[in-house]
Scaffold this motif. Structure first.
Motif: not given
Length: 435
Positions: A56, A82, A73, A76-77, A43
């Motif tokens: 996150s 993105d 957000e 946070s992946g 993350r």
């Protein structure tokens, strides 16, 4: 491009005590990366001192709103693609809010403390899914040093000062710092041999480079103008583009690097943002008298005024002999990004000038950044004059090329009077024997 704001104030401290005076990750840096622990998978996080802040957790709190929350957000992946795609506005907004939250006068310390993890306890990963990787050749002293080994009377080819030279590398073999690299196998041919032989490379080398992360992409067929290139640059890292020089010498003609390069490249795990590097921007050095001016699509007055960087680059070698004697890694080179003949914006403009499309998370390498002196060489090929003059180590060992068990460590620092020193974190890897 060169905007200095409150996030660069050297007087500001963090309530994360290890950040204050940290050589790489003070409050004024705040780079982005991907980490995991035994409790959860990869993350997004931000480096602050000896810790990582879980993005996150911050995004799920009430501490962020609107576009800043959306940016957190996106970051946070398990990969940052993105987030990189959002561009500079989102990146600056999130940086500014994180600076406020982590500053010593923040009212939210207790809410954020559970979201901090010691870097020692986490695993760091590649920060993005790398779709494409291109390596350039913009370090002119490296080009001259290598050229002299093969063409003493004409070290630079005629195109070098007209076009940023590059080649497409292999993104699948890019590795995060700390991952060991296995000595490659391949064909090589000695000068007296009648035919090539297949076996482990005997002339393994490192290359001291900067990596450039692409943010927003461009549509196929639509070049990026040099005045807009900065809008597409999301950040920077260290890059070691490992090279098997004996394989390279045999295979590179006529199509260039292949197996001598694609077995591994190592990068530092944190994306250092253009905003963090604003204090270390510099004027691009004036070309020597007689050098051609760049063609119009590669020229920008603004880029020439502030498109360069003044960053100190360091190569250290930690050999088995040094480790056995409890001796530290030995510095073998100290260079600077001022030795880049072409700017990063010129690299971006050239790469897309034929309509080639970038995608968020693509990676560019600058090529080896060497200085004019032997102690500034960014590869062992240069430092040893092709293996003829060995590097002598305090352990009594010598090196003409890398041996199994050698650990190569790259570092970078931005120093400027009146500003806080920042770094990129280390880019390190150990050479394993060939399979």
């Amino acid at each position: 491009m060169n905007k200095i704001d409150e996030t660069h104030d050297p007087a500001r401290q963090s309530w994360v005590v290890s950040a204050n005076g940290h050589s790489d990750f003070p409050l004024q840096n705040l780079p982005f990366g991907i980490f995991s622990t035994e409790q959860f998978g990869p993350r997004g996080g931000v480096a602050i001192g000896d810790h990582v802040l879980d993005l996150s957790g911050v995004a799920a709190s009430s501490l962020l709103t609107g576009d800043v929350k959306a940016a957190a957000e996106a970051a946070s992946g398990p990969v940052l693609n993105d987030f990189l795609a959002l561009g500079a506005h989102a990146r600056r907004a999130l940086r500014g809010r994180l600076f406020e939250l982590l500053a010593s006068d923040s009212a939210h310390q207790e809410a954020l403390k559970p979201l901090l993890y010691r870097q020692f306890d986490v695993e760091l990963h590649l920060p993005a899914r790398i779709g494409d990787y291109t390596d350039f050749y913009v370090g002119i002293h490296h080009a001259m040093n290598v050229g002299r080994l093969f063409r003493p009377d004409n070290p630079l080819l005629p195109n070098y000062k007209y076009v940023p030279i590059g080649y497409h590398g292999r993104s699948s073999s890019i590795l995060p710092s700390g991952t060991n690299v296995r000595r490659p196998l391949g064909q090589s041919k000695g000068p007296e041999a009648e035919a090539p032989a297949f076996g482990p490379s005997q002339k393994l080398d490192y290359e001291l480079e900067l990596g450039v992360w692409i943010g927003p992409g461009n549509d196929l067929g639509k070049p990026i103008a040099i005045d807009r290139a900065a809008d597409h640059i999301a950040g920077f890292c260290l890059l070691n583009d490992w090279s098997a020089r004996d394989l390279q010498a045999w295979e590179y003609q006529p199509l260039g690097p292949f197996l001598a390069k694609n077995f591994a490249s190592t990068i530092s795990p944190w994306i250092i943002t253009p905003e963090a590097l604003a204090p270390f921007r510099a004027t691009q050095p004036v070309r020597p008298t007689g050098d051609p001016a760049p063609l119009p699509h590669l020229w920008s007055d603004k880029d020439q005024a502030e498109g360069s960087f003044d960053l100190e680059l360091e190569v250290l070698l930690h050999t088995p002999g040094l480790k056995q004697r409890d001796m530290p890694a030995h510095r073998i080179a100290l260079s600077n990004t001022r030795y880049m003949y072409w700017t990063v914006a010129q690299m971006v403009a050239h790469h897309t000038s034929n309509g080639c499309n970038f995608q968020p998370g693509d990676l560019l390498g600058t090529g080896t950044i060497s200085g004019p002196g032997r102690e500034e060489c960014g590869s062992i090929l240069e430092a040893t004059s092709g293996g003829r003059v060995p590097i002598l180590l305090p352990s009594g060992e010598e090196r003409r090329f890398l041996e199994d068990g050698d650990e190569v460590i790259l570092r970078v620092r931005g120093h400027r009077e009146g500003y806080t020193t920042i770094g990129f974190g280390e880019c390190r890897s150990t050479v394993l024997p060939a399979m």
